[in-house]
Design an enzyme around this catalytic site. Sequence first.
Site, PDB file in Angstrom:
ATOM      1  N   HIS A  68       0.875  -1.182   0.000  1.00 55.59           N
ATOM      2  CA  HIS A  68       0.000   0.000   0.000  1.00 55.59           C
ATOM      3  C   HIS A  68       0.908   1.226   0.000  1.00 55.59           C
ATOM      4  CE1 HIS A  68      -3.584  -2.417   1.764  1.00 55.59           C
ATOM      5  NE2 HIS A  68      -3.655  -2.335   0.451  1.00 55.59           N
ATOM      6  N   GLU A  71       1.711   3.986   2.781  1.00 56.40           N
ATOM      7  CA  GLU A  71       2.209   3.574   4.092  1.00 56.40           C
ATOM      8  C   GLU A  71       3.736   3.715   4.124  1.00 56.40           C
ATOM      9  OE1 GLU A  71       0.320  -0.286   4.437  1.00 56.40           O
ATOM     10  OE2 GLU A  71      -1.668   0.608   4.358  1.00 56.40           O
ATOM     11  N   ARG A 126      -3.218   4.761  -2.307  1.00 53.19           N
ATOM     12  CA  ARG A 126      -2.998   3.448  -1.685  1.00 53.19           C
ATOM     13  C   ARG A 126      -2.828   2.334  -2.714  1.00 53.19           C
ATOM     14  NH1 ARG A 126      -5.957   0.166   2.641  1.00 53.19           N
ATOM     15  NH2 ARG A 126      -6.923  -1.576   1.593  1.00 53.19           N
ATOM     16  N   HIS A 195       2.507  -3.698   6.537  1.00 48.58           N
ATOM     17  CA  HIS A 195       1.609  -2.555   6.345  1.00 48.58           C
ATOM     18  C   HIS A 195       1.773  -1.597   7.521  1.00 48.58           C
ATOM     19  CE1 HIS A 195      -1.091  -4.457   3.200  1.00 48.58           C
ATOM     20  NE2 HIS A 195      -0.345  -5.477   3.570  1.00 48.58           N
ATOM     21  N   GLU A 269       1.125  -4.705  10.875  1.00 44.99           N
ATOM     22  CA  GLU A 269       0.644  -3.323  10.785  1.00 44.99           C
ATOM     23  C   GLU A 269       1.550  -2.528  11.710  1.00 44.99           C
ATOM     24  OE1 GLU A 269      -1.892  -1.676   9.319  1.00 44.99           O
ATOM     25  OE2 GLU A 269      -2.930  -3.316   8.318  1.00 44.99           O
TER      26      GLU A 269
END
Lengths: 308, 96
Positions: A68, A71, A126, A195, A269
């Site tokens: 993405h 990020e 994204r 991510h 994440e």
Amino acid sequence: ARSTDSFNYATYHTFDEINAFIDNLVNENPNLVSKIQIGSSYEGRPLNVLKFSTGPNRPAFWIDTGIHSREWVTQASGIWFAKKIATDYGKDASLTNTLNNIDILLEIVTNPDGYVYTHKSDRMWRKTRSPNSGSLCVGTDPNRNWDAGFGGPGSSSNPCTETYRGRAAHSEPEVKAIVDFVKSHGNIKGFVSIHSYSQMLLFPYGYTTARTPDHNELNTVSRNAVNALASLYGTSYTYGSIIATIYQASGGTIDWTYNQGIKYSYSFELRDTGRYGFALPANQIIPTAEETWLALTKLIEHTRDNLY
Amino acid sequence: MENYSGQQVLRIFPTDEDQVNLVRALEDLEHLQIDFWTSPTKVLLPIDIRVSFRNLQSVKVYLESNNIQYSIMIHDVQSLLDEEQNEMRRNRATEN
């Protein structure tokens, strides 16, 4: 920067700067690091993977960052990981042991078209940048484009949404390149897709509530990894299967890798403390990378010590 | 470059499943052009949404009229991005 020693790891970099970093790292460590181009993006940019290896025909552990594009802390962390691996080999006993037994593969900019677009046109982009026939909206969410429950709940059929799954599984060249590489390699034993920014360590599944046969082991390893991460700065992570921890998401990366037989499949994440989201200040890059590396090390070591 | 002046990121705190569903309903209102940074999942997990300046008032009224608690996580997205750009320029100048 002329070398990876003079490279500034505490700032964000453009795609060209990252590629120059990759070339420098390869040139400086010819016996350890090589660059593999696994394909090209929709707009023709190289999909480069760094291979850290000390011998032929080894099992491998895959890490990718930046699928993405907005990020940014993930690509920046990927750069830091690359330098860390090259620097610590021969000095850190565990990493040396790892690289004497398995390879580490690292794709720093997994979605290069999106990444360039975040620098030139829209910082909050994204998706990929491939057009969608019949729609003015561009791009597919590459984390909904995998052949694992593709088209199911938690992905969108609307090209104008951020979770648009694409016209078919693996329709995005950025995804297809990894699919082809993983299949042709045939010996990838661990896979981490990184991510940001919810502070979680996740494992399959996302597309179904069914537990994987390895759920308990993955849960235990994840707990050890987030504990290691927290030991540095106290950053609090949650962990668990994707569907139980965040939401149902179909067509996700690590569901596909798990179903391909890569038992140790995880998704990170990375941090934010609830203040900046995707605009994490650059002074948090190194702390983020440092703490994540501790968790990654646990995941890599467990894979290394439990080859199957 | 896309300009994010006046755009805010709201952190929403749903207290029950009904409120989660009310926030989820915002996803279907395409004209509001809400960018879900973190999606509605379950009660007590915060939801972050980026809202354009034009729709900020409508969204806040929607949340307040449904007694859904929120805070402003980022007051002006563009100012953060400006700072990010300035820092990158400064670093390049230093390196040069």
